[in-house]
Enzyme design. Structure first.
Site, PDB file in Angstrom:
ATOM      1  N   ARG A 114       0.809  -1.235   0.000  1.00  9.55           N
ATOM      2  CA  ARG A 114       0.000   0.000   0.000  1.00  9.55           C
ATOM      3  C   ARG A 114       0.835   1.275   0.000  1.00  9.55           C
ATOM      4  O   ARG A 114       0.365   2.344   0.378  1.00  9.55           O
ATOM      5  CB  ARG A 114      -0.972   0.025   1.183  1.00  9.55           C
ATOM      6  CG  ARG A 114      -1.954  -1.121   1.168  1.00  9.55           C
ATOM      7  CD  ARG A 114      -3.057  -0.916   2.166  1.00  9.55           C
ATOM      8  NE  ARG A 114      -3.869  -2.126   2.260  1.00  9.55           N
ATOM      9  CZ  ARG A 114      -3.578  -3.151   3.050  1.00  9.55           C
ATOM     10  NH1 ARG A 114      -2.531  -3.103   3.839  1.00  9.55           N
ATOM     11  NH2 ARG A 114      -4.343  -4.211   3.053  1.00  9.55           N
ATOM     12  N   LYS A 136       2.833  11.604 -11.083  1.00  9.82           N
ATOM     13  CA  LYS A 136       2.031  10.651 -11.860  1.00  9.82           C
ATOM     14  C   LYS A 136       2.857   9.393 -12.102  1.00  9.82           C
ATOM     15  O   LYS A 136       3.966   9.473 -12.629  1.00  9.82           O
ATOM     16  CB  LYS A 136       1.671  11.257 -13.213  1.00  9.82           C
ATOM     17  CG  LYS A 136       0.538  12.247 -13.175  1.00  9.82           C
ATOM     18  CD  LYS A 136       0.171  12.557 -14.610  1.00  9.82           C
ATOM     19  CE  LYS A 136      -0.933  13.550 -14.723  1.00  9.82           C
ATOM     20  NZ  LYS A 136      -1.254  13.802 -16.143  1.00  9.82           N
ATOM     21  N   GLU A 178       9.605  19.137 -24.449  1.00  8.52           N
ATOM     22  CA  GLU A 178       8.794  19.487 -23.278  1.00  8.52           C
ATOM     23  C   GLU A 178       9.266  20.820 -22.678  1.00  8.52           C
ATOM     24  O   GLU A 178       8.485  21.545 -22.065  1.00  8.52           O
ATOM     25  CB  GLU A 178       8.846  18.374 -22.211  1.00  8.52           C
ATOM     26  CG  GLU A 178       8.381  17.003 -22.699  1.00  8.52           C
ATOM     27  CD  GLU A 178       6.851  16.834 -22.748  1.00  8.52           C
ATOM     28  OE1 GLU A 178       6.116  17.792 -22.420  1.00  8.52           O
ATOM     29  OE2 GLU A 178       6.413  15.729 -23.143  1.00  8.52           O
ATOM     30  N   LYS A 214       6.789  23.650 -14.365  1.00 10.72           N
ATOM     31  CA  LYS A 214       5.947  22.504 -13.997  1.00 10.72           C
ATOM     32  C   LYS A 214       5.606  22.535 -12.509  1.00 10.72           C
ATOM     33  O   LYS A 214       4.470  22.271 -12.111  1.00 10.72           O
ATOM     34  CB  LYS A 214       6.626  21.182 -14.378  1.00 10.72           C
ATOM     35  CG  LYS A 214       5.745  19.973 -14.045  1.00 10.72           C
ATOM     36  CD  LYS A 214       6.033  18.745 -14.864  1.00 10.72           C
ATOM     37  CE  LYS A 214       5.094  17.605 -14.467  1.00 10.72           C
ATOM     38  NZ  LYS A 214       5.324  16.373 -15.191  1.00 10.72           N
ATOM     39  N   GLU A 224      -4.701  17.554 -11.408  1.00 13.77           N
ATOM     40  CA  GLU A 224      -5.198  17.841 -12.748  1.00 13.77           C
ATOM     41  C   GLU A 224      -6.677  18.170 -12.859  1.00 13.77           C
ATOM     42  O   GLU A 224      -7.444  17.486 -13.531  1.00 13.77           O
ATOM     43  CB  GLU A 224      -4.876  16.666 -13.677  1.00 13.77           C
ATOM     44  CG  GLU A 224      -5.036  17.039 -15.142  1.00 13.77           C
ATOM     45  CD  GLU A 224      -4.272  16.101 -16.047  1.00 13.77           C
ATOM     46  OE1 GLU A 224      -4.899  15.497 -16.889  1.00 13.77           O
ATOM     47  OE2 GLU A 224      -3.034  16.011 -15.910  1.00 13.77           O
ATOM     48  N   ARG A 228      -3.302  22.478 -14.227  1.00  8.20           N
ATOM     49  CA  ARG A 228      -2.426  21.421 -14.730  1.00  8.20           C
ATOM     50  C   ARG A 228      -2.705  21.077 -16.195  1.00  8.20           C
ATOM     51  O   ARG A 228      -1.857  20.523 -16.891  1.00  8.20           O
ATOM     52  CB  ARG A 228      -2.553  20.179 -13.837  1.00  8.20           C
ATOM     53  CG  ARG A 228      -1.445  19.186 -14.074  1.00  8.20           C
ATOM     54  CD  ARG A 228      -1.217  18.300 -12.872  1.00  8.20           C
ATOM     55  NE  ARG A 228      -0.291  17.248 -13.242  1.00  8.20           N
ATOM     56  CZ  ARG A 228       0.381  16.504 -12.391  1.00  8.20           C
ATOM     57  NH1 ARG A 228       0.240  16.680 -11.113  1.00  8.20           N
ATOM     58  NH2 ARG A 228       1.199  15.559 -12.813  1.00  8.20           N
ATOM     59  N   ASN A 232      -0.765  19.961 -20.844  1.00  6.65           N
ATOM     60  CA  ASN A 232      -1.214  19.161 -21.990  1.00  6.65           C
ATOM     61  C   ASN A 232      -1.056  19.902 -23.310  1.00  6.65           C
ATOM     62  O   ASN A 232      -1.434  19.379 -24.365  1.00  6.65           O
ATOM     63  CB  ASN A 232      -2.685  18.769 -21.830  1.00  6.65           C
ATOM     64  CG  ASN A 232      -2.853  17.680 -20.788  1.00  6.65           C
ATOM     65  OD1 ASN A 232      -1.921  16.940 -20.511  1.00  6.65           O
ATOM     66  ND2 ASN A 232      -4.029  17.598 -20.211  1.00  6.65           N
ATOM     67  N   HIS A 235      -0.264  18.189 -26.485  1.00 10.93           N
ATOM     68  CA  HIS A 235      -0.459  16.758 -26.248  1.00 10.93           C
ATOM     69  C   HIS A 235      -1.748  16.182 -26.835  1.00 10.93           C
ATOM     70  O   HIS A 235      -1.821  14.981 -27.052  1.00 10.93           O
ATOM     71  CB  HIS A 235      -0.386  16.454 -24.756  1.00 10.93           C
ATOM     72  CG  HIS A 235       1.021  16.448 -24.224  1.00 10.93           C
ATOM     73  ND1 HIS A 235       1.821  17.571 -24.237  1.00 10.93           N
ATOM     74  CD2 HIS A 235       1.787  15.460 -23.700  1.00 10.93           C
ATOM     75  CE1 HIS A 235       2.999  17.268 -23.718  1.00 10.93           C
ATOM     76  NE2 HIS A 235       3.012  15.989 -23.389  1.00 10.93           N
ATOM     77  N   HIS A 239      -0.765  13.252 -28.876  1.00 10.86           N
ATOM     78  CA  HIS A 239      -1.125  11.855 -28.568  1.00 10.86           C
ATOM     79  C   HIS A 239      -1.761  11.173 -29.775  1.00 10.86           C
ATOM     80  O   HIS A 239      -1.565   9.977 -29.994  1.00 10.86           O
ATOM     81  CB  HIS A 239      -2.077  11.794 -27.374  1.00 10.86           C
ATOM     82  CG  HIS A 239      -1.381  11.993 -26.061  1.00 10.86           C
ATOM     83  ND1 HIS A 239      -1.974  12.602 -24.981  1.00 10.86           N
ATOM     84  CD2 HIS A 239      -0.123  11.672 -25.661  1.00 10.86           C
ATOM     85  CE1 HIS A 239      -1.116  12.655 -23.968  1.00 10.86           C
ATOM     86  NE2 HIS A 239       0.023  12.095 -24.353  1.00 10.86           N
ATOM     87  N   HIS A 257       7.864  10.490 -28.233  1.00 12.75           N
ATOM     88  CA  HIS A 257       6.821  11.306 -27.602  1.00 12.75           C
ATOM     89  C   HIS A 257       7.032  12.815 -27.810  1.00 12.75           C
ATOM     90  O   HIS A 257       6.136  13.530 -28.253  1.00 12.75           O
ATOM     91  CB  HIS A 257       6.758  10.981 -26.106  1.00 12.75           C
ATOM     92  CG  HIS A 257       5.832  11.848 -25.330  1.00 12.75           C
ATOM     93  ND1 HIS A 257       4.466  11.706 -25.385  1.00 12.75           N
ATOM     94  CD2 HIS A 257       6.070  12.900 -24.501  1.00 12.75           C
ATOM     95  CE1 HIS A 257       3.900  12.620 -24.609  1.00 12.75           C
ATOM     96  NE2 HIS A 257       4.848  13.359 -24.060  1.00 12.75           N
TER      97      HIS A 257
END
Ligand code: NAD
Ligand code: ZN
Length: 343
Positions: A114, A136, A178, A214, A224, A228, A232, A235, A239, A257
């Site tokens: 956990r 993340k 980025e 960031k 998010e 946040r 993106n 993105h 994506h 990416h």
């Protein structure tokens, strides 16, 4: 240089210093607990060894390099190895590698018993600039990227720019996309380095300023919901391009990416002269400026993207250098964005 991510009880330091990997013991306890060091087969062994040498009771576990390792099978292998090593709740997992090792390692730390302590030592530009902070963690399920994961903050992030010396040039440049993104949404001075500076000589400043962008955004919005979203930028379309032309599974000769994000940013810059300047920056870096992809396929993917809530989709636009805006648009407006004529 040190930055502190202020997230209440989840606050942590980000250390950015040449050679700091050899001093990890100064920032976290490596002497009185088991230390499980996760790395991959493409990361030069010396980095994990540098960490191991500082541990009283450490073990290195190496997974195959590549996105394919962010899967249930390898996730299970890592957890089993942690159990075999006798890890308990007080022990530590250290990730030494790029975003793959960081995302998988973070998720293993988040879920083992956990949740145990996690330290991230990113060794790619992408991970140093972007993926190692923000909390993340995730793995993929088949072609669904980052679909299983958790928010899990590291106890410290140690960024050693010396590790970038061994990174292939294309990977190095990939991560910088980025940083260009961070400059465009929030930091004109950072963008100026890309236009007029020497990226190799100024890499530490580039990493630092990108992290600052960031950090401010994540601090304002840990999970998010609001600000946040700005991260993106590039993105949504990116994506889509990545789904159609990215390195994935057996498609080993696709786009990385950051390369997809670079392409995704261009149509979302409203100011035409800034768009032109950005195109010049991408060209100078050696990032792609032309997709060469089937735009209809990209559209198809975007329409089914998880971020599109039904018939609308949220896109981030940059109206001018250093600012951004989130627009929720009907998916029917997507073709125009990509310059595709609907039949
Ligand atoms: P990666 O981890 O696959 O690293 C790229 C390649 O470089 C790998 O083959 C690796 O073995 C090798 N490598 C790593 N460090 C090296 C070094 N110092 N010298 C030589 N080779 C080295 O890829 P990446 O671009 O770092 O990360 C991509 C991953 O990051 C994706 O899975 C993506 O989903 C994830 N990501 C996560 C977040 C987040 O917020 N968590 C954000 C962006 C991206
Ligand atoms: Zn990204």
């Amino acid at each position: 240089m040190k930055l502190t991510m202020h997230l209440g009880a989840n606050s942590y330091d980000i250390i950015l210093k040449r050679g700091c990997l050899s001093n990890l013991y100064q920032f976290t306890d490596l002497a009185h607990r088991r230390v499980f060091i996760l790395t991959d087969s493409g990361v030069p062994e010396q980095y994990a060894k540098t960490v191991l040498d500082q541990c009283a009771n450490g073990a290195v576990f190496t997974i195959p390099q590549g996105e394919g390792s962010k899967c249930l099978k390898v996730y299970g292998d890592v957890l089993s190895a942690m159990l075999d090593f006798g890890m308990d709740r007080k022990d530590l997992l250290v990730a030494v590698g790029g975003g793959v090792v960081g995302d998988l390692g973070g998720f293993c730390a988040a879920s083992y018993m956990r949740g145990i302590s996690f330290v991230n030592c990113p060794t790619t530009t992408l991970a140093q600039i972007d993926s190692s902070i923000g909390g993340k963690t995730a793995i993929d399920l088949g072609s669904a990227k980052n679909i299983v994961g958790a928010f899990w903050q590291p106890s410290v992030v140690l960024i050693d720019p010396d590790t970038l010396a061994t990174l292939p040039r294309r990977q190095f440049i990939n991560g910088l996309a980025e940083a260009v993104k961070a400059g465009l949404i929030a930091d004109p001075q950072l963008f100026d380095i890309f236009e007029n500076g020497d990226i190799d000589a100024e890499i530490e400043t580039i990493i630092y300023r990108s992290l600052l962008v960031k950090k401010k955004i994540v601090q304002a919005d840990e999970r998010e919901n609001g600000a946040r979203k700005a991260l993106n930028f590039g993105h949504t379309i990116g994506h889509g391009i990545e789904a159609v032309k990215g390195v994935r599974g057996r498609r080993t000769n696709g786009l990385y990416h950051g390369e997809c994000v670079a392409l995704g940013m261009l149509p979302m810059i409203e100011d035409k002269s800034l768009q032109k300047r950005t195109r010049a920056v991408l060209r100078k870096l050696g990032l792609p400026v032309r997709t060469g992809v089937n735009k209809k396929k990209v559209l198809e993917y975007m329409r089914h993207d998880k971020k599109g809530a039904g018939s609308t989709i949220t896109v981030i636009r940059v109206p001018g250098l250093g600012c951004w805006r989130a627009d929720t648009i009907p998916v029917t407006e997507l073709p125009a964005l990509l310059g595709v004529e609907e039949e």
